[in-house]
Write a protein that holds these residues in place. Structure first.
Motif, mmCIF file in Angstrom:
data_model
loop_
_atom_site.group_PDB
_atom_site.id
_atom_site.type_symbol
_atom_site.label_atom_id
_atom_site.label_comp_id
_atom_site.label_asym_id
_atom_site.label_seq_id
_atom_site.Cartn_x
_atom_site.Cartn_y
_atom_site.Cartn_z
ATOM 1 N N ALA A 30 0.832 -1.207 0.000
ATOM 2 C CA ALA A 30 0.000 0.000 0.000
ATOM 3 C C ALA A 30 0.869 1.260 0.000
ATOM 4 C CB ALA A 30 -0.941 -0.012 1.198
ATOM 5 N N LEU A 31 1.889 1.276 0.844
ATOM 6 C CA LEU A 31 2.771 2.442 0.887
ATOM 7 C C LEU A 31 3.582 2.591 -0.398
ATOM 8 C CD1 LEU A 31 3.962 2.212 4.587
ATOM 9 C CD2 LEU A 31 2.623 4.079 3.560
ATOM 10 N N ALA A 32 3.998 1.486 -0.985
ATOM 11 C CA ALA A 32 4.727 1.557 -2.256
ATOM 12 C C ALA A 32 3.847 2.174 -3.335
ATOM 13 C CB ALA A 32 5.197 0.164 -2.679
ATOM 14 N N TRP A 33 2.556 1.834 -3.327
ATOM 15 C CA TRP A 33 1.626 2.426 -4.301
ATOM 16 C C TRP A 33 1.548 3.936 -4.087
ATOM 17 C CZ3 TRP A 33 -2.882 5.184 -3.572
ATOM 18 C CH2 TRP A 33 -3.577 5.504 -4.734
ATOM 19 N N VAL A 34 1.381 4.355 -2.833
ATOM 20 C CA VAL A 34 1.295 5.787 -2.533
ATOM 21 C C VAL A 34 2.561 6.504 -2.988
ATOM 22 C CG1 VAL A 34 1.227 7.489 -0.650
ATOM 23 C CG2 VAL A 34 -0.320 5.534 -0.607
ATOM 24 N N LEU A 35 3.706 5.918 -2.697
ATOM 25 C CA LEU A 35 4.975 6.552 -3.040
ATOM 26 C C LEU A 35 5.205 6.661 -4.543
ATOM 27 C CD1 LEU A 35 7.155 4.919 -0.268
ATOM 28 C CD2 LEU A 35 6.547 7.354 -0.458
ATOM 29 N N GLN A 36 4.545 5.827 -5.328
ATOM 30 C CA GLN A 36 4.681 5.880 -6.779
ATOM 31 C C GLN A 36 3.721 6.880 -7.419
ATOM 32 O OE1 GLN A 36 5.758 1.230 -7.060
ATOM 33 N NE2 GLN A 36 5.232 2.124 -9.002
ATOM 34 N N SER A 38 2.814 10.534 -8.112
ATOM 35 C CA SER A 38 3.465 11.844 -8.069
ATOM 36 C C SER A 38 2.594 12.900 -7.391
ATOM 37 C CB SER A 38 3.842 12.294 -9.480
ATOM 38 O OG SER A 38 2.670 12.435 -10.276
ATOM 39 N N GLU A 39 1.297 12.653 -7.340
ATOM 40 C CA GLU A 39 0.382 13.605 -6.723
ATOM 41 C C GLU A 39 0.550 13.661 -5.210
ATOM 42 O OE1 GLU A 39 -0.670 10.894 -8.466
ATOM 43 O OE2 GLU A 39 -1.313 11.741 -10.363
ATOM 44 N N VAL A 40 1.092 12.606 -4.622
ATOM 45 C CA VAL A 40 1.261 12.532 -3.176
ATOM 46 C C VAL A 40 2.682 12.953 -2.842
ATOM 47 C CG1 VAL A 40 1.183 11.046 -1.144
ATOM 48 C CG2 VAL A 40 -0.429 10.663 -3.020
ATOM 49 N N THR A 41 2.808 14.038 -2.107
ATOM 50 C CA THR A 41 4.138 14.527 -1.770
ATOM 51 C C THR A 41 4.536 14.230 -0.331
ATOM 52 O OG1 THR A 41 3.245 16.707 -1.222
ATOM 53 C CG2 THR A 41 4.032 16.372 -3.483
#
Length: 85
Positions: A30-36, A38-41
């Motif tokens: 889940a965190l890897a998805w978030v980190l990929q 670009s909208e999430v800084t």
């Protein structure tokens, strides 16, 4: 109590579990998805235990394939904002 989960939410959790396949914790996927994205800084991980930090750090090394990202996002259905009038 208000429960806003849907079948789509459960389908996403199932996809996360399938991608993790016991090789890594679901939190790392889940965190890897978030980190990929670009909208999430600044992802907020809400760590309350040492293993939460370990998962967050390990997720930096986990790179999902384009197919895995598509698989995770396919069942997504937007939710209405809850808690605000």
């Amino acid at each position: 109590m208000y429960d806003s989960t849907t079948d789509a939410d459960h389908a996403i959790v199932d996809k996360v579990a399938a991608i993790a396949s016991g090789a890594v914790p679901m939190a790392q996927v889940a965190l890897a998805w978030v980190l990929q994205k670009s909208e999430v800084t600044s992802p907020i991980i809400g760590a309350t235990k040492p293993e939460h930090l370990r998962d967050a750090i390990a997720s930096l090394e986990l790179k999902l394939t384009a197919e895995e990202v598509i698989e995770l996002e396919a069942p997504y259905v937007p939710h209405a904002v809850a808690g605000f009038v």
